[in-house]
Design an enzyme around this catalytic site. Sequence first.
Site, PDB file in Angstrom:
ATOM      1  N   SER A   1      -9.701  -6.990  -0.773  1.00  0.00           N
ATOM      2  CA  SER A   1      -8.497  -7.802  -0.551  1.00  0.00           C
ATOM      3  C   SER A   1      -8.486  -8.562   0.768  1.00  0.00           C
ATOM      4  O   SER A   1      -7.528  -9.312   1.017  1.00  0.00           O
ATOM      5  CB  SER A   1      -7.245  -6.913  -0.635  1.00  0.00           C
ATOM      6  OG  SER A   1      -6.928  -6.634  -1.984  1.00  0.00           O
TER       7      SER A   1
ATOM      8  N   LYS B   1      -7.797 -12.244   0.609  1.00  0.00           N
ATOM      9  CA  LYS B   1      -6.476 -12.862   0.603  1.00  0.00           C
ATOM     10  C   LYS B   1      -6.164 -13.640   1.874  1.00  0.00           C
ATOM     11  O   LYS B   1      -5.212 -14.425   1.890  1.00  0.00           O
ATOM     12  CB  LYS B   1      -5.421 -11.796   0.342  1.00  0.00           C
ATOM     13  CG  LYS B   1      -5.493 -11.272  -1.094  1.00  0.00           C
ATOM     14  CD  LYS B   1      -4.677 -10.011  -1.316  1.00  0.00           C
ATOM     15  CE  LYS B   1      -4.842  -9.558  -2.768  1.00  0.00           C
ATOM     16  NZ  LYS B   1      -4.550  -8.140  -2.963  1.00  0.00           N
TER      17      LYS B   1
ATOM     18  N   SER C   1      -0.271  -6.711  -0.199  1.00  0.00           N
ATOM     19  CA  SER C   1      -1.551  -7.013  -0.846  1.00  0.00           C
ATOM     20  C   SER C   1      -1.420  -7.178  -2.354  1.00  0.00           C
ATOM     21  O   SER C   1      -2.235  -6.676  -3.133  1.00  0.00           O
ATOM     22  CB  SER C   1      -2.585  -5.919  -0.524  1.00  0.00           C
ATOM     23  OG  SER C   1      -3.889  -6.376  -0.743  1.00  0.00           O
TER      24      SER C   1
ATOM     25  N   LYS D   1      -5.290  -7.751   7.779  1.00  0.00           N
ATOM     26  CA  LYS D   1      -5.391  -7.608   6.322  1.00  0.00           C
ATOM     27  C   LYS D   1      -6.370  -6.510   5.969  1.00  0.00           C
ATOM     28  O   LYS D   1      -7.498  -6.473   6.472  1.00  0.00           O
ATOM     29  CB  LYS D   1      -5.848  -8.923   5.679  1.00  0.00           C
ATOM     30  CG  LYS D   1      -5.829  -8.874   4.150  1.00  0.00           C
ATOM     31  CD  LYS D   1      -4.414  -8.822   3.633  1.00  0.00           C
ATOM     32  CE  LYS D   1      -4.344  -8.325   2.185  1.00  0.00           C
ATOM     33  NZ  LYS D   1      -4.517  -6.864   2.046  1.00  0.00           N
TER      34      LYS D   1
END
Length: 330
Positions: A100, A103, A159, A275
């Site tokens: 992720s 992202k 997320s 993140k």
Amino acid sequence: MKCIGNYFKTTAAVLCGTILLSGCSLFETKDVVTEYETENYNQNIYQASLYAEDLCVTEGNVEMSGAPDASGLHAAALFDVNGGEVDFAYQVFDKLYPASTTKIMTALVAILYGDLSEEVTVSEAASASSFAADESVAELQQGDVLTLKDLLYGLLLCSGNDAAVAIAETVSGNVDDFVDLMNEEARKLMATQTHFENPHGLHSDNHYTTAYDLYLIFNECIKHDEFIEVISADSYTPDITGADGNPRSVEWEPTNFYATGEAASPQNVTLVGGKTGTTKLAGNCLVLLSKDDGGQPYISIVMGADTKDLLYQDMTALVDNIPENTESED
């Protein structure tokens, strides 16, 4: 024969006179061409050189006292953003699955190409029900109406894979065209060892990046106030109108254990945000923005930790190496 001979003599005389009167310009052609090529054909080379001057650059591993034990990781790095220094680097050019952390590029493309005030109606493909039970979602439902800015919070804080699809469909009309934009922006940032196949980071064999490319992408993201605002939030409650026309309440919280208090924060720095990313093949990953006590930004990256405990231990070891008492920002 005499006429031909006279013709050539006359022509030669005229040519010599032309050369003399023009300052021997025929013999200067080489210099003119060289000057033109320098001014025009080499512009891209000069631009690339100037662009790289603002980046942290390394040719390989960089050792650092007190660095984490990198033998159990896929990659790790610490970048002094304003100083342009790579303080630590381990396998930063190895191709890895980003999970992720993908992202951050999804967010960058949304900021660059989208209207954050635009109202979005969530499609069936972008609803939480389109994802497996163990895949991270923002609990979006088909027919929900919220803004693109709201979706950025659902994307980066909790997320949400559903938020990633909703963003892609809103900005580009469909996921495939949005992914093309992601790859185009990666090339612009010189993240040449990166290839995206989706906007969320769920596993695909041909979906990969490197720790250094993630630095390049994240470094671009933090130039945007909207991005900083989202990753630094403690939580977020979007204004969602359900398909039935009634308000629906959800609250999104960070997946970052530093933000939730599940991991002790490093000392002597300010953790802005970042993140996370986790899949079985990618391991546990985190890209983080911190500031020293003088306000100078640092980007730290850990990829492929076996457990979340190790992820935050290793990240703390990196961030603890940020020097103290540097000059304050202007």
